[in-house]
Design a protein around this motif. Structure first.
Motif, PDB file in Angstrom:
ATOM      1  N   LEU A  57       1.001  -0.736   0.135  1.00  8.01           N
ATOM      2  CA  LEU A  57      -0.056   0.335  -0.112  1.00  8.01           C
ATOM      3  C   LEU A  57       0.467   1.352   0.853  1.00  8.01           C
ATOM      4  N   VAL A  58       1.813   1.370   0.845  1.00  7.24           N
ATOM      5  CA  VAL A  58       2.711   2.235   0.943  1.00  7.24           C
ATOM      6  C   VAL A  58       3.608   3.153  -0.666  1.00  7.24           C
ATOM      7  N   LEU A  59       3.913   1.775  -1.311  1.00 13.12           N
ATOM      8  CA  LEU A  59       4.073   1.867  -2.408  1.00 13.12           C
ATOM      9  C   LEU A  59       3.464   2.254  -3.596  1.00 13.12           C
ATOM     10  N   GLU A  60       2.237   1.319  -3.671  1.00 13.28           N
ATOM     11  CA  GLU A  60       0.680   2.583  -4.385  1.00 13.28           C
ATOM     12  C   GLU A  60       0.411   3.782  -4.307  1.00 13.28           C
ATOM     13  N   ARG A  61       0.563   4.228  -2.629  1.00 16.13           N
ATOM     14  CA  ARG A  61       0.518   5.230  -3.032  1.00 16.13           C
ATOM     15  C   ARG A  61       1.390   6.214  -3.333  1.00 16.13           C
ATOM     16  N   ALA A  62       2.547   5.610  -2.953  1.00  9.43           N
ATOM     17  CA  ALA A  62       3.498   6.539  -3.109  1.00  9.43           C
ATOM     18  C   ALA A  62       4.209   6.908  -4.956  1.00  9.43           C
ATOM     19  N   GLY A  63       2.006   5.560  -6.147  1.00 11.34           N
ATOM     20  CA  GLY A  63       2.884   5.980  -7.145  1.00 11.34           C
ATOM     21  C   GLY A  63       3.753   4.151  -7.793  1.00 11.34           C
ATOM     22  N   PHE A  64       4.747   3.718  -7.664  1.00  4.32           N
ATOM     23  CA  PHE A  64       5.706   2.695  -7.915  1.00  4.32           C
ATOM     24  C   PHE A  64       4.855   1.709  -7.821  1.00  4.32           C
ATOM     25  N   LYS A  65       4.932   0.510  -8.556  1.00  4.71           N
ATOM     26  CA  LYS A  65       4.380  -0.779  -9.441  1.00  4.71           C
ATOM     27  C   LYS A  65       5.122  -1.124  -8.803  1.00  4.71           C
ATOM     28  N   ALA A  66       4.489  -2.465  -8.130  1.00  7.51           N
ATOM     29  CA  ALA A  66       4.766  -4.669  -7.378  1.00  7.51           C
ATOM     30  C   ALA A  66       4.152  -5.014  -7.722  1.00  7.51           C
ATOM     31  N   LEU A  67       5.204  -6.320  -7.751  1.00  9.41           N
ATOM     32  CA  LEU A  67       4.751  -7.073  -8.123  1.00  9.41           C
ATOM     33  C   LEU A  67       5.105  -8.485  -6.732  1.00  9.41           C
ATOM     34  N   CYS A  68       4.142  -8.902  -6.700  1.00  7.53           N
ATOM     35  CA  CYS A  68       4.214 -10.340  -5.772  1.00  7.53           C
ATOM     36  C   CYS A  68       4.142 -11.369  -6.635  1.00  7.53           C
ATOM     37  N   LEU A  69       4.967 -12.107  -6.720  1.00  6.07           N
ATOM     38  CA  LEU A  69       4.655 -13.804  -6.885  1.00  6.07           C
ATOM     39  C   LEU A  69       4.587 -14.821  -5.955  1.00  6.07           C
ATOM     40  N   THR A  70       3.476 -15.420  -6.026  1.00  4.79           N
ATOM     41  CA  THR A  70       3.144 -16.212  -5.414  1.00  4.79           C
ATOM     42  C   THR A  70       2.580 -18.369  -6.398  1.00  4.79           C
ATOM     43  N   LEU A  71       3.153 -18.853  -5.570  1.00  5.05           N
ATOM     44  CA  LEU A  71       3.100 -20.174  -6.556  1.00  5.05           C
ATOM     45  C   LEU A  71       1.713 -20.850  -6.031  1.00  5.05           C
ATOM     46  N   ASN A  72       0.771 -21.011  -5.681  1.00  6.15           N
ATOM     47  CA  ASN A  72      -0.272 -21.118  -5.311  1.00  6.15           C
ATOM     48  C   ASN A  72      -1.408 -20.275  -5.648  1.00  6.15           C
ATOM     49  N   SER A  73      -2.408 -20.190  -6.499  1.00  9.24           N
ATOM     50  CA  SER A  73      -2.934 -19.513  -6.989  1.00  9.24           C
ATOM     51  C   SER A  73      -4.183 -18.989  -5.586  1.00  9.24           C
ATOM     52  N   THR A  74      -4.551 -20.008  -4.798  1.00  7.58           N
ATOM     53  CA  THR A  74      -5.340 -20.048  -4.125  1.00  7.58           C
ATOM     54  C   THR A  74      -4.972 -18.213  -2.662  1.00  7.58           C
ATOM     55  N   LEU A  75      -3.447 -19.063  -3.344  1.00  8.59           N
ATOM     56  CA  LEU A  75      -2.234 -17.488  -1.938  1.00  8.59           C
ATOM     57  C   LEU A  75      -2.245 -16.303  -3.064  1.00  8.59           C
ATOM     58  N   ILE A  76      -2.420 -16.629  -3.690  1.00  5.66           N
ATOM     59  CA  ILE A  76      -2.587 -15.346  -5.011  1.00  5.66           C
ATOM     60  C   ILE A  76      -4.091 -14.258  -4.659  1.00  5.66           C
ATOM     61  N   GLN A  77      -4.891 -15.080  -4.895  1.00  6.26           N
ATOM     62  CA  GLN A  77      -6.313 -14.706  -4.972  1.00  6.26           C
ATOM     63  C   GLN A  77      -5.997 -14.107  -2.715  1.00  6.26           C
ATOM     64  N   GLN A  78      -6.228 -14.709  -2.201  1.00 11.58           N
ATOM     65  CA  GLN A  78      -6.031 -14.412  -0.607  1.00 11.58           C
ATOM     66  C   GLN A  78      -5.120 -13.249  -0.598  1.00 11.58           C
TER      67      GLN A  78
END
Length: 128
Positions: free
Chosen positions: A46-67
């Motif tokens: 959230l800090v990054l988004e509010r500062a105008g920076f793009k971020a990527l979060c990688l997770t192997l499991n689609s359930t965890l991605i959704q959560q």
């Protein structure tokens, strides 16, 4: 519904943000089950988004991605999901939760995600 951070979570977040400001070195967060890793992750992103920076979060499991994306949205963020298994390949948002496989395939094909100027890449469950 925004969840209130616990004191130890606030301390972790403050330490991570301070380290991100002062270093380009990788950061490892080692937190036990039930410690609120998704909430900690969401707060940092959230800090990054509010500062105008793009971020990527990688997770192997689609359930965890959704959560993780849902937790992020509940905390006030606007998450995109880039995961073929979830039938979503959105790159417009400042913070994107995705699978390594989908992202790698898109980079190989010189697709949309390969053109994103990510300021931070997070690997959730990096021990996998």
């Amino acid at each position: 519904m925004i969840k209130e951070l616990r004191p130890y979570q606030k301390e972790i977040i403050d330490n991570i943000l301070q380290t991100l400001k002062s270093s380009n070195d990788p950061i490892l967060i080692d937190a036990s089950v039930g410690s609120g890793k998704s909430l900690i992750l969401s707060s940092i992103l959230l800090v990054l988004e509010r500062a105008g920076f793009k971020a990527l979060c990688l997770t192997l499991n689609s359930t965890l991605i959704q959560q993780n994306a849902e937790t992020y949205n509940l905390q006030g963020g606007n998450a995109g999901i880039y995961c073929a298994g979830l039938q979503s390949k959105s790159c417009e948002e400042m913070v994107i939760f995705g699978s390594p496989h989908s992202v790698t395939q898109d980079i190989r094909n010189k697709g949309q995600i390969s053109k994103q100027p990510f300021r931070l890449i997070v690997i959730d469950e990096c021990h996998n």
